[in-house]
Design a protein around this motif. Structure first.
Motif, PDB file in Angstrom:
ATOM      1  N   LEU A  27       1.037  -1.276  -0.083  1.00 48.15           N
ATOM      2  CA  LEU A  27       0.148   0.035   0.016  1.00 48.15           C
ATOM      3  C   LEU A  27       0.733   1.329  -0.153  1.00 48.15           C
ATOM      4  N   GLY A  28       1.868   1.191   0.807  1.00 44.79           N
ATOM      5  CA  GLY A  28       2.781   2.296   0.968  1.00 44.79           C
ATOM      6  C   GLY A  28       3.472   2.581  -0.529  1.00 44.79           C
ATOM      7  N   LEU A  29       3.846   1.548  -1.109  1.00 45.09           N
ATOM      8  CA  LEU A  29       4.469   1.583  -2.410  1.00 45.09           C
ATOM      9  C   LEU A  29       3.792   2.433  -3.495  1.00 45.09           C
ATOM     10  N   VAL A  30       2.696   1.884  -3.460  1.00 46.02           N
ATOM     11  CA  VAL A  30       1.249   2.337  -4.234  1.00 46.02           C
ATOM     12  C   VAL A  30       1.363   3.915  -4.215  1.00 46.02           C
ATOM     13  N   VAL A  31       1.042   4.141  -3.238  1.00 42.28           N
ATOM     14  CA  VAL A  31       0.964   5.725  -2.420  1.00 42.28           C
ATOM     15  C   VAL A  31       2.230   6.441  -2.939  1.00 42.28           C
ATOM     16  N   LEU A  32       3.339   5.902  -2.862  1.00 36.57           N
ATOM     17  CA  LEU A  32       4.626   6.676  -3.353  1.00 36.57           C
ATOM     18  C   LEU A  32       4.616   6.765  -4.976  1.00 36.57           C
ATOM     19  N   ILE A  33       4.183   5.729  -5.651  1.00 40.22           N
ATOM     20  CA  ILE A  33       3.957   5.819  -7.114  1.00 40.22           C
ATOM     21  C   ILE A  33       3.100   6.912  -7.380  1.00 40.22           C
ATOM     22  N   THR A  34       1.989   6.833  -6.734  1.00 42.03           N
ATOM     23  CA  THR A  34       0.844   8.075  -7.028  1.00 42.03           C
ATOM     24  C   THR A  34       1.486   9.456  -6.835  1.00 42.03           C
ATOM     25  N   VAL A  35       2.377   9.466  -5.708  1.00 41.41           N
ATOM     26  CA  VAL A  35       2.891  10.886  -5.532  1.00 41.41           C
ATOM     27  C   VAL A  35       3.811  11.384  -6.646  1.00 41.41           C
ATOM     28  N   ALA A  36       4.628  10.223  -7.141  1.00 42.46           N
ATOM     29  CA  ALA A  36       5.424  10.558  -8.266  1.00 42.46           C
ATOM     30  C   ALA A  36       4.932  10.776  -9.351  1.00 42.46           C
ATOM     31  N   LEU A  37       3.647  10.146  -9.607  1.00 43.35           N
ATOM     32  CA  LEU A  37       2.788  10.622 -11.026  1.00 43.35           C
ATOM     33  C   LEU A  37       2.377  11.789 -10.843  1.00 43.35           C
ATOM     34  N   TYR A  38       1.851  12.067  -9.710  1.00 40.27           N
ATOM     35  CA  TYR A  38       1.204  13.339  -9.742  1.00 40.27           C
ATOM     36  C   TYR A  38       2.465  14.722  -9.657  1.00 40.27           C
ATOM     37  N   TYR A  39       3.440  14.248  -9.188  1.00 41.33           N
ATOM     38  CA  TYR A  39       4.588  14.991  -9.082  1.00 41.33           C
ATOM     39  C   TYR A  39       4.956  15.433 -10.704  1.00 41.33           C
ATOM     40  N   ILE A 130      -2.487   5.031 -16.053  1.00 46.53           N
ATOM     41  CA  ILE A 130      -1.856   4.350 -14.926  1.00 46.53           C
ATOM     42  C   ILE A 130      -2.537   4.914 -13.629  1.00 46.53           C
ATOM     43  N   LEU A 131      -3.132   6.199 -13.652  1.00 47.12           N
ATOM     44  CA  LEU A 131      -3.845   6.837 -12.134  1.00 47.12           C
ATOM     45  C   LEU A 131      -5.160   5.954 -12.003  1.00 47.12           C
ATOM     46  N   VAL A 132      -5.622   5.017 -13.124  1.00 48.95           N
ATOM     47  CA  VAL A 132      -6.896   4.325 -12.692  1.00 48.95           C
ATOM     48  C   VAL A 132      -6.512   2.920 -12.236  1.00 48.95           C
ATOM     49  N   ALA A 133      -5.328   2.376 -12.504  1.00 48.81           N
ATOM     50  CA  ALA A 133      -4.770   1.224 -12.069  1.00 48.81           C
ATOM     51  C   ALA A 133      -4.257   1.295 -10.631  1.00 48.81           C
ATOM     52  N   THR A 134      -3.604   2.430 -10.106  1.00 46.90           N
ATOM     53  CA  THR A 134      -3.111   2.538  -8.895  1.00 46.90           C
ATOM     54  C   THR A 134      -4.431   2.313  -7.885  1.00 46.90           C
ATOM     55  N   PRO A 135      -5.363   2.862  -7.789  1.00 47.75           N
ATOM     56  CA  PRO A 135      -6.583   2.842  -6.761  1.00 47.75           C
ATOM     57  C   PRO A 135      -6.937   1.164  -6.852  1.00 47.75           C
ATOM     58  N   ALA A 136      -6.969   0.697  -8.169  1.00 49.55           N
ATOM     59  CA  ALA A 136      -7.306  -0.823  -8.032  1.00 49.55           C
ATOM     60  C   ALA A 136      -6.623  -1.655  -7.191  1.00 49.55           C
ATOM     61  N   THR A 149     -10.326   3.551   4.378  1.00 48.47           N
ATOM     62  CA  THR A 149      -9.060   4.096   4.978  1.00 48.47           C
ATOM     63  C   THR A 149      -7.866   4.017   3.851  1.00 48.47           C
ATOM     64  N   ALA A 150      -7.701   2.809   3.278  1.00 44.97           N
ATOM     65  CA  ALA A 150      -6.833   2.742   2.252  1.00 44.97           C
ATOM     66  C   ALA A 150      -7.103   3.573   0.913  1.00 44.97           C
ATOM     67  N   MET A 151      -8.310   3.944   0.717  1.00 49.71           N
ATOM     68  CA  MET A 151      -8.596   4.812  -0.523  1.00 49.71           C
ATOM     69  C   MET A 151      -8.416   6.367  -0.078  1.00 49.71           C
ATOM     70  N   GLY A 152      -8.555   6.578   1.269  1.00 52.25           N
ATOM     71  CA  GLY A 152      -8.158   7.828   1.568  1.00 52.25           C
ATOM     72  C   GLY A 152      -6.750   8.003   1.800  1.00 52.25           C
ATOM     73  N   LEU A 160      -0.002  15.349  -2.042  1.00 46.60           N
ATOM     74  CA  LEU A 160       1.605  15.097  -1.536  1.00 46.60           C
ATOM     75  C   LEU A 160       2.256  15.579  -3.018  1.00 46.60           C
ATOM     76  N   GLY A 161       1.754  15.013  -4.169  1.00 51.61           N
ATOM     77  CA  GLY A 161       2.474  15.419  -5.273  1.00 51.61           C
ATOM     78  C   GLY A 161       2.556  16.981  -5.569  1.00 51.61           C
ATOM     79  N   SER A 162       1.375  17.871  -5.131  1.00 52.77           N
ATOM     80  CA  SER A 162       1.405  19.066  -5.330  1.00 52.77           C
ATOM     81  C   SER A 162       2.678  19.683  -4.254  1.00 52.77           C
ATOM     82  N   LEU A 163       2.301  19.312  -3.049  1.00 52.12           N
ATOM     83  CA  LEU A 163       3.368  19.665  -2.026  1.00 52.12           C
ATOM     84  C   LEU A 163       5.034  19.494  -2.644  1.00 52.12           C
TER      85      LEU A 163
END
Length: 286
Positions: A27-39, A130-136, A149-152, A160-163
């Motif tokens: 879960l943490g790795l998927v969140v990190l990937i999401t942050v990188a993509l939004y960055y 990609i950003l559809v596959a990560t929440p899956a 909680t996980a989706m939140g 976080l990507g914006s920050l």
């Protein structure tokens, strides 16, 4: 991370549910990937005044570029349905690599606004998939009780990507003074995240995911039958059932919120620069 994570690129499917510690690591790795993509998605807005001046891009041209990119990205999200056939992790990992390479090497070499716009649109198209596959993936690694909680947690990725964009640009722009360097820094971060995803990211086997979905569906159907509802009749017009005031109002509220948010992310820096940068002094004759 699992001990055999280095071999994950050979076989990315899990035949059993991971332990709680491993599941949280995924879960943490998927969140990190999401942050990188939004960055990578937001870095253009963070240095927009610089590349607009360098590449002679007008505000109207930039708006049209973003509109086309967002439209194609939304259309590309429909292609994410193929993730069940090709594998969600493969889609995420190799899509992240494409975004990282374009951001690191291709975009900084753009010498005119047309090339820059085309590359930006391509990045937006790939990220739309990609950003559809990560929440899956977040859903697959979350039990029914803790799924909200996980989706939140996943929803923290865009913020976080914006920050990260704001922090990196404000900290490093005095040292690396060009917009091209900011794209390279962003691409380097994405490449690091790609390596982690390539080595460690896995997913549940389709049969295991389907078993969970079938059992949950059966439970819901049994509850509906116990309440005396005609399930067959209720499924005749599924889309018509969505047009309820509570559902439409919620969707409209979220859409307006996202419209304001993404507009601020894309054009906030331009707005602040235009408002708070002093105009150059008028030329005087000697």
């Amino acid at each position: 991370m699992p001990a055999n994570g280095v071999l994950a690129f050979g076989n990315r499917e899990l035949a059993h549910y991971p332990s709680q510690t491993t599941r949280r690591a995924y879960l943490g790795l998927v969140v990190l990937i999401t942050v990188a993509l939004y960055y990578a998605l937001y870095i253009g807005g963070g240095v927009a005044p610089l590349f607009m001046k360098d590449l002679h891009i007008s505000f109207g041209y930039l708006v049209r570029q973003l509109a086309i990119g967002n439209f194609l990205g939304a259309f590309a999200s429909l292609l994410a349905g193929a993730s069940d056939r090709f594998g969600r992790t493969r889609l995420v990992v190799w899509g992240l690599l494409v975004v990282a390479l374009l951001t690191t090497f291709a975009v900084p070499l753009a010498e005119n606004r047309f090339v820059f716009a085309v590359l930006g649109i391509v990045v937006g198209f790939v990220e739309g998939i990609i950003l559809v596959a990560t929440p899956a993936l977040m859903r697959d690694f979350s039990p029914q009780v803790g799924r909200a909680t996980a989706m939140g947690l996943w929803a923290m990725g865009p913020v976080l990507g914006s920050l990260v964009t704001s922090a990196v640009v404000s900290t490093t722009l005095t040292t690396f003074t060009t917009w091209r360097s900011q794209f390279r820094l962003c691409g380097a971060f994405c490449l690091i995240v790609f390596v982690l995803a390539f080595l460690f990211l896995k997913e549940l086997k389709p049969a295991l995911r389907d078993q969970v979905m079938v059992s949950e569906r059966d439970r819901v159907l049994n509850e509906l039958r116990a309440r005396g509802l005609d399930i067959e009749a209720s499924l005749k017009h599924p889309f018509r059932q969505l047009f309820r005031p509570s559902i439409v109002a919620s969707a409209l509220g979220v859409s307006v919120l996202l419209l304001v948010y993404y507009t601020t992310v894309a054009f906030g820096v331009i707005y602040l620069v235009e408002c708070f940068t002093s105009p150059p002094p008028a030329p005087t004759r000697c």
